[in-house]
Design a protein around this motif. Structure first.
Motif, short mmCIF file in Angstrom:
data_model
loop_
_atom_site.label_atom_id
_atom_site.label_comp_id
_atom_site.label_asym_id
_atom_site.label_seq_id
_atom_site.Cartn_x
_atom_site.Cartn_y
_atom_site.Cartn_z
N UNK A 1 -22.21 -45.55 94.38
CA UNK A 1 -21.67 -46.68 95.67
C UNK A 1 -21.93 -48.53 95.15
N UNK A 2 -23.30 -48.25 94.35
CA UNK A 2 -23.78 -49.25 93.92
C UNK A 2 -22.95 -49.81 92.99
N UNK A 3 -22.52 -48.78 92.08
CA UNK A 3 -21.51 -49.38 90.26
C UNK A 3 -20.45 -49.21 90.77
N UNK A 4 -19.85 -49.31 91.73
CA UNK A 4 -18.36 -49.56 91.90
C UNK A 4 -17.54 -50.32 91.82
N UNK A 5 -18.56 -51.14 91.12
CA UNK A 5 -17.52 -52.39 90.04
C UNK A 5 -17.63 -52.41 89.26
N UNK A 6 -18.32 -51.22 88.09
CA UNK A 6 -18.32 -51.17 86.67
C UNK A 6 -16.96 -50.69 86.21
N UNK A 7 -16.21 -51.87 85.86
CA UNK A 7 -14.94 -50.81 84.76
C UNK A 7 -15.01 -50.95 83.41
N UNK A 8 -16.06 -50.39 83.06
CA UNK A 8 -16.35 -49.53 81.72
C UNK A 8 -17.53 -49.05 81.65
N UNK A 9 -17.74 -48.12 80.37
CA UNK A 9 -19.46 -48.30 79.92
C UNK A 9 -19.87 -48.51 79.31
N UNK A 10 -19.78 -50.09 79.05
CA UNK A 10 -20.51 -51.00 77.94
C UNK A 10 -21.93 -50.82 78.42
N UNK A 11 -21.65 -51.81 79.36
CA UNK A 11 -23.43 -52.35 80.36
C UNK A 11 -24.05 -51.00 79.92
N UNK A 12 -23.72 -50.11 80.89
CA UNK A 12 -24.43 -49.09 80.83
C UNK A 12 -24.96 -48.19 79.26
N UNK B 1 -29.27 -47.27 75.54
CA UNK B 1 -30.14 -47.35 73.89
C UNK B 1 -30.95 -48.40 74.17
N UNK B 2 -30.62 -49.30 75.91
CA UNK B 2 -32.12 -49.75 75.18
C UNK B 2 -33.15 -49.49 75.64
N UNK B 3 -33.20 -47.98 76.45
CA UNK B 3 -33.62 -46.81 77.12
C UNK B 3 -34.50 -46.14 76.27
N UNK B 4 -33.61 -45.56 75.37
CA UNK B 4 -33.50 -44.10 74.25
C UNK B 4 -34.24 -45.35 73.40
N UNK B 5 -34.21 -46.54 73.25
CA UNK B 5 -35.32 -47.05 72.07
C UNK B 5 -36.89 -46.99 72.94
N UNK B 6 -36.96 -47.19 73.65
CA UNK B 6 -38.15 -47.74 74.85
C UNK B 6 -39.19 -46.14 74.46
N UNK B 7 -38.17 -45.12 74.52
CA UNK B 7 -39.30 -43.82 74.18
C UNK B 7 -38.97 -43.12 75.32
N UNK B 8 -37.75 -43.33 76.29
CA UNK B 8 -37.80 -42.93 77.22
C UNK B 8 -36.76 -41.48 77.04
N UNK C 1 -28.78 -49.76 90.06
CA UNK C 1 -27.79 -51.30 89.11
C UNK C 1 -28.77 -51.44 87.91
N UNK C 2 -29.33 -50.66 87.86
CA UNK C 2 -30.91 -51.13 86.45
C UNK C 2 -29.76 -50.92 85.30
N UNK C 3 -28.90 -49.89 85.96
CA UNK C 3 -27.45 -49.74 84.36
C UNK C 3 -26.66 -51.25 84.13
N UNK C 4 -27.07 -51.77 85.16
CA UNK C 4 -25.86 -52.80 85.32
C UNK C 4 -27.08 -54.14 84.50
N UNK C 5 -28.35 -53.80 84.41
CA UNK C 5 -28.85 -55.06 83.83
C UNK C 5 -27.87 -55.31 82.99
N UNK C 6 -29.00 -57.04 82.20
CA UNK C 6 -28.47 -57.81 80.65
C UNK C 6 -29.67 -57.60 79.75
N UNK C 7 -29.67 -56.94 78.81
CA UNK C 7 -29.99 -56.65 77.86
C UNK C 7 -30.46 -58.02 76.72
#
Length: 385
Positions: A64-75, A80-87, A101-107
């Motif tokens: 419901x908080x990500x309904x505006x997403x139209x592609x997986x590009x930003x997530x 990839x950023x989180x994986x690189x940090x080691x999560x 909405x963390x998935x919408x943050x600009x890396x």
């Protein structure tokens, strides 16, 4: 593409020592990935389950908080950023479930600069990864760097700070200049050291980012139960009054008076010397009263002026030491006038060296019986008639 993004992020966040973070940031931003056009068939719920590890129920709620997403590009870039940090996958799933909405943050404009700032504060990659999980949405704000800078200096240890953040990350979003610093200054004026403040925050994580009015009321309440500012028990009094209302503390005081047969003056002495007694359960207080008054034979006034006894374990300390001391007195191995309190207060090693070891020849089973008593057993040789 994800592998390329991870590679770029690694160079951005931890550049070679010969290059400045700013030059790497500019160069990598200019080499951004090609634009991704909206994909009208992008299914957010399916993505959250298949790629982020959420359960269907979690995905439905988060979508419901990500309904505006139209592609997986930003997530994809965020993952990839989180994986690189080691999560780990579990860490990422927990993070996204709590803060979709963390998935919408600009890396490049938000997350990477925050990591660079935290690295500059001396945090390791593993500590930053842990901070992502603890702070969740607050990590998406650049103010987290300045807040962490102040908090790390105050706490002196990232571990103690993380213990507080584990209970709530409000400290990371609080206004340092208008809220946190004035609160810390006021607590210092009340006689608390930075170490005291940190210990209090571990028990009351909301303390530093609470309103000044709430802290002043807490201080006044502590003074009201007879613990003045500046005394060594003031921190413990603040912890006690922070947990209970005035009505509940008044009820506890009445229970103490009834249980130990104390006067108003005596219970006042107890609370001023040992405010943590207000947090002890009624059942525990009743069992200690029964033991100290009925079995050991101590006067209520004697206990009131030595309330530290109430902080020790009945089965692990008070009872076995009473048995040992009584055995020694009954057998002429210890002066009958020896104070019970002096035997209770010393550390375990000192008690054994002073009361047990000197009598191992004339009382060869004493050490064995005392150990058994500390385990909750009562050996026959320790029973008196």
């Amino acid at each position: 593409m994800l592998r390329l993004r991870c590679c770029l992020l690694t160079q951005l966040l931890w550049p070679p020592s010969s290059a400045s973070p700013t030059s790497h940031l500019s160069r990598l931003i200019s080499a951004a990935a090609p634009a991704v056009f909206p994909n009208p068939s992008f299914a957010v719920e399916e993505y959250l389950v298949a790629t982020c590890g959420l359960t269907p129920v979690q995905a439905f709620k988060a979508s419901a908080k990500l309904s505006h997403l139209k592609s997986p590009s930003k997530p994809d870039a965020v993952l990839a950023f989180l994986a690189d940090l080691g999560l780990s996958g579990a860490d990422v799933a927990a993070l996204v479930a709590k803060d979709p909405q963390f998935l919408c943050a600009k890396v490049d404009k938000t997350l990477a600069p925050v990591v660079l700032g935290l690295t500059g504060l001396g945090l390791s990659r593993s500590q930053i990864a842990r901070l992502v999980s603890l702070s969740r949405g607050h990590f998406r704000s650049r103010s987290i760097v300045s807040n962490l800078h102040y908090c790390l200096r105050l706490f002196g240890s990232s571990e103690d700070l993380f213990r507080v953040l584990k209970c709530g990350a409000g400290l990371l979003s609080a206004d340092i200049e208008r809220v946190v610093k004035p609160n810390a200054t006021f607590l210092r004026e009340c006689g608390l050291s930075d170490c005291d403040i940190v210990k209090l925050c571990i028990l009351q994580p909301w303390l530093l980012h609470s309103s000044m009015e709430r802290i002043r009321a807490m201080v006044a309440h502590a003074e009201g139960i007879g613990v003045p500012r500046g005394c060594k028990m003031f921190r413990h009094a603040l912890h006690a009054v922070a947990r209970f209302s005035k009505e509940k503390i008044a009820t506890k005081v009445e229970h103490l008076k009834k249980t130990f047969m104390w006067s108003d003056a005596e219970v006042g002495v107890v609370v001023s010397k040992f405010p943590s007694v207000l947090m002890r359960s009624n059942q525990m207080l009743e069992s200690k009263s029964e033991f100290l008054i009925s079995e050991v034979g101590l006067e209520p006034t004697y206990i009131a002026h030595r309330p530290a006894m109430l902080s020790y374990s009945l089965e692990g300390r008070l009872r076995p030491r009473h048995y040992a001391v009584k055995f020694l007195k009954e057998n002429g191995l210890l002066d009958r006038g020896r104070d019970y309190y002096s035997a209770v207060m010393v550390m375990e090693k000192a008690f054994v060296e002073k009361y047990i070891c000197p009598h191992k020849e004339v009382a060869p089973y004493l050490a064995e019986d005392y150990d058994a008593a500390c385990r909750g057993e009562v050996p026959t040789r320790f029973k008196f008639t």
